[in-house]
Structure formats: C-alpha cells, structure tokens
Design a protein around this motif. Structure first.
Motif, PDB file in Angstrom:
ATOM      1  N   LEU A  83       0.849  -1.183   0.000  1.00 46.34           N
ATOM      2  CA  LEU A  83       0.000   0.000   0.000  1.00 46.34           C
ATOM      3  C   LEU A  83       0.891   1.241   0.000  1.00 46.34           C
ATOM      4  O   LEU A  83       1.888   1.312   0.721  1.00 46.34           O
ATOM      5  CB  LEU A  83      -0.896   0.028   1.230  1.00 46.34           C
ATOM      6  N   TYR A  84       0.518   2.225  -0.823  1.00 44.22           N
ATOM      7  CA  TYR A  84       1.249   3.484  -0.903  1.00 44.22           C
ATOM      8  C   TYR A  84       0.330   4.618  -0.438  1.00 44.22           C
ATOM      9  O   TYR A  84      -0.794   4.747  -0.940  1.00 44.22           O
ATOM     10  CB  TYR A  84       1.711   3.759  -2.342  1.00 44.22           C
ATOM     11  N   MET A  85       0.797   5.425   0.516  1.00 45.19           N
ATOM     12  CA  MET A  85       0.021   6.558   0.987  1.00 45.19           C
ATOM     13  C   MET A  85       0.612   7.843   0.419  1.00 45.19           C
ATOM     14  O   MET A  85       1.819   8.083   0.508  1.00 45.19           O
ATOM     15  CB  MET A  85       0.034   6.633   2.517  1.00 45.19           C
ATOM     16  N   SER A  86      -0.266   8.653  -0.176  1.00 42.94           N
ATOM     17  CA  SER A  86       0.141   9.916  -0.789  1.00 42.94           C
ATOM     18  C   SER A  86      -0.657  11.055  -0.151  1.00 42.94           C
ATOM     19  O   SER A  86      -1.877  10.966  -0.014  1.00 42.94           O
ATOM     20  CB  SER A  86      -0.125   9.867  -2.306  1.00 42.94           C
ATOM     21  N   ILE A  87       0.032  12.133   0.252  1.00 42.88           N
ATOM     22  CA  ILE A  87      -0.626  13.282   0.882  1.00 42.88           C
ATOM     23  C   ILE A  87      -0.344  14.522   0.033  1.00 42.88           C
ATOM     24  O   ILE A  87       0.817  14.890  -0.184  1.00 42.88           O
ATOM     25  CB  ILE A  87      -0.116  13.517   2.317  1.00 42.88           C
ATOM     26  N   THR A  88      -1.423  15.174  -0.448  1.00 39.63           N
ATOM     27  CA  THR A  88      -1.286  16.367  -1.281  1.00 39.63           C
ATOM     28  C   THR A  88      -2.267  17.431  -0.803  1.00 39.63           C
ATOM     29  O   THR A  88      -3.251  17.123  -0.122  1.00 39.63           O
ATOM     30  CB  THR A  88      -1.558  16.053  -2.766  1.00 39.63           C
ATOM     31  N   ASP A  89      -1.990  18.674  -1.206  1.00 37.34           N
ATOM     32  CA  ASP A  89      -2.981  19.709  -0.945  1.00 37.34           C
ATOM     33  C   ASP A  89      -4.026  19.668  -2.049  1.00 37.34           C
ATOM     34  O   ASP A  89      -3.993  18.795  -2.921  1.00 37.34           O
ATOM     35  CB  ASP A  89      -2.301  21.086  -0.831  1.00 37.34           C
ATOM     36  N   ASN A 115      -2.936  19.350  -5.640  1.00 35.74           N
ATOM     37  CA  ASN A 115      -2.117  18.169  -5.924  1.00 35.74           C
ATOM     38  C   ASN A 115      -0.624  18.395  -5.688  1.00 35.74           C
ATOM     39  O   ASN A 115       0.211  17.666  -6.231  1.00 35.74           O
ATOM     40  CB  ASN A 115      -2.343  17.661  -7.351  1.00 35.74           C
ATOM     41  N   ASN A 116      -0.291  19.398  -4.888  1.00 38.47           N
ATOM     42  CA  ASN A 116       1.095  19.579  -4.481  1.00 38.47           C
ATOM     43  C   ASN A 116       1.366  18.688  -3.276  1.00 38.47           C
ATOM     44  O   ASN A 116       0.592  18.684  -2.308  1.00 38.47           O
ATOM     45  CB  ASN A 116       1.373  21.039  -4.112  1.00 38.47           C
TER      46      ASN A 116
END
Length: 297
Positions: A216-222, A225-226
């Motif tokens: 599982l990959y966790m991605s955090i963006t504003d 999408n930054n």
C-alpha cells in the motif's frame, strides 16, 4: 478602532463564517454519498462472487456424475461382448462335434441338438441384453452431449460473472477512513504548526480479497495536488486504463487474502506543515483504493 472599521470587520467575519459552514456541509454530504455508493457496490460484488462459486461447484458435480455413468456403461458393454463371443465359440465347437457324431449315434445327436438349442437360446438372450446395453450407452452419449452443452453455458456464465466481478473490484475502494494529526506528545491537534505525525487508518472490504501480498502506498497532497513537504519518493501506478505518478509518504505490506482487515499508515513531516486542506490517497501497484481529506489551521 472607529465604529465604521469595527462594523466592516464584523461583516467580513460573518461572511467568512458562512463560507466555512457551507464548505463543511458540502464535504460532509459528499463523503456520505461516496460511502453509500461504495457500500452498494460492495454488496453487488459479494452477490456476484457467491453466484460464481455456486456455478463452479455445479460444473464440477455434473462432470463427476457424467464420468461415473460413462465408465459404468462402458464396463458393462465390454463384459456382455465377451460373453457373446464366448457363447458363439462354444456353439461353433458343439456344431463341429455334432457333425462328427451324427454318423455314429442318434442318441448322442439328440442330446447335442438339445445343447445346441440351449446355447442358441442363451446366445439370443445375451444378444438381447447387449442390444439394451448399447441402447443405454447411446442414450448416455446423448445425455453427455446435453450435459456438455449445459456445462459450456454454465462456464460461459461463470466467465461473465468473473469479468463483472473484476470490473466491480476496480470501483470499490477502502472505507471508514480516519486521519489523526498528533503533536509530539501524541495528543491530537488541528493546528498545522504543532503537527508532528499524520496517522491514517481505513478498512479494506472483503470483496478486494485476492491471493498474495500487496504494497500500500500513501500519498498526501494539498487541493492543488502539491505533495506535503518531506515526501520520500515517487511511484508509478499502472491501472488497466492508464498510468500516473504519485508522491509516496508511507508504505505498508498487506496480505490481501485476509480481507476484511484494518490497515494503518504513519507519516512524520520533516518540516513544519503549512495550514490548509489536504487529501490522503491510498494505492496499490495497479489500483486506486480511495482517499479522504483533512484540514489544518
């Protein structure tokens, strides 16, 4: 501050409060609709999976019964053919002996004629039984063709259900997302300047079950999408339709054969986090598993 300035400030604060209230209602309503759609899709996928398993079990049962019937008929057919051949050989031997003894003894000829008649009757009975067995064998072949057609139809239905289930799995995402932002003392906070850890939990539904492990990959963006400051690397996600890159803030190995299950991932920002609204998204190497939003002030 003059009365005019105070009145202006009050108006602007009222407008800002209404804006924040409207935004909160929008996101709350949007989250509820997504959860209801996700639940309906999970129910349909579970139903299709149950029908698929029933079809596979029926196909195996029909195949086993058919093979047993054909084997029994073939064995009986071989036994009767052997008995007919043996009786014909005995009859031929008696006929040969009868021809030799007719010139010697009339009494012996009478006895042999009776034996020939008995053997002839036995042969006729056996040939009648053989005819019946062959008829049953032919009927079994006809039934076999019909069962094969039914089996092919069931197999095609099974393929269709498998295809629909695979398509539904691409629409189903994780649910029950929760994001906890913690301070250095592990207490919860909503202030960006005190954010020391982002802790994310969610549930993987049973319909996503498959053999083997997944990352599982966790991605955090504003909201533009930054990526949140401090990402470790990027990852290319390749779905059936397209491929795209995501920033990776945390990973977790998961055994997908044990769904439903709760998973959790942590990210500790390296620098001070800016205030604003952020989106947390989860992926595997080949699929998008859902997202949720949280805000820091």
């Amino acid at each position: 501050m003059s009365y005019s300035q105070a009145k202006t400030a009050t108006i602007w604060l009222s407008i800002l409060s209404l804006f924040l209230l409207g935004s909160s209602l929008y996101y709350w309503n949007r989250s509820g609709n997504l959860n209801r759609l996700n639940h309906k899709t999970e129910l349909k996928a579970d139903s299709l999976l149950s029908v698929k398993l029933d079809l596979e079990r029926n196909i195996r049962q029909i195949s086993d019964e058919l093979n047993g019937q054909l084997s029994e008929v073939k064995t009986l057919n071989l036994k009767l053919e052997y008995r007919v051949e043996s009786t014909q050989n005995k009859l031929q031997a008696k006929n040969n002996l009868l021809n030799k003894l007719r010139q010697r003894n009339a009494t012996t000829v009478s006895q042999l004629n009776k034996q020939v008649a008995d053997l002839t009757g036995m042969r006729n009975n056996l040939q009648g039984e053989l005819t019946q067995v062959k008829s049953r064998y032919q009927q079994s072949l006809t039934d076999n063709t019909s069962l094969k057609d039914n089996s092919a139809t069931l197999a095609e239905q099974n393929k269709t259900l498998s295809r629909e289930l695979t398509e539904l799995k691409t629409l189903i995402t994780a649910d029950n997302f929760r994001v906890d932002v913690r301070k250095p003392n592990h207490k919860l906070t909503a202030k960006a300047r005190k954010a020391d850890e982002v802790h994310v939990t969610c549930m993987l539904p049973s319909v996503l079950q498959q053999n083997g492990g997944q990352t599982l990959y966790m991605s955090i963006t504003d909201m533009k999408n930054n990526p949140m400051d401090g990402l470790a690397r990027t990852k290319t996600i390749k779905t059936k339709e397209t491929s795209f890159q995501i920033p990776v803030h945390a990973t977790q190995q998961v055994d997908m054969a044990e769904t439903p299950q709760k998973v959790s991932l942590n990210y500790e920002p390296l620098h001070r986090v800016a205030s604003g609204t952020y989106k947390v998204s989860l992926y595997t190497d080949t699929a998008y598993l859902g997202s949720t939003e949280f805000s820091l002030r």
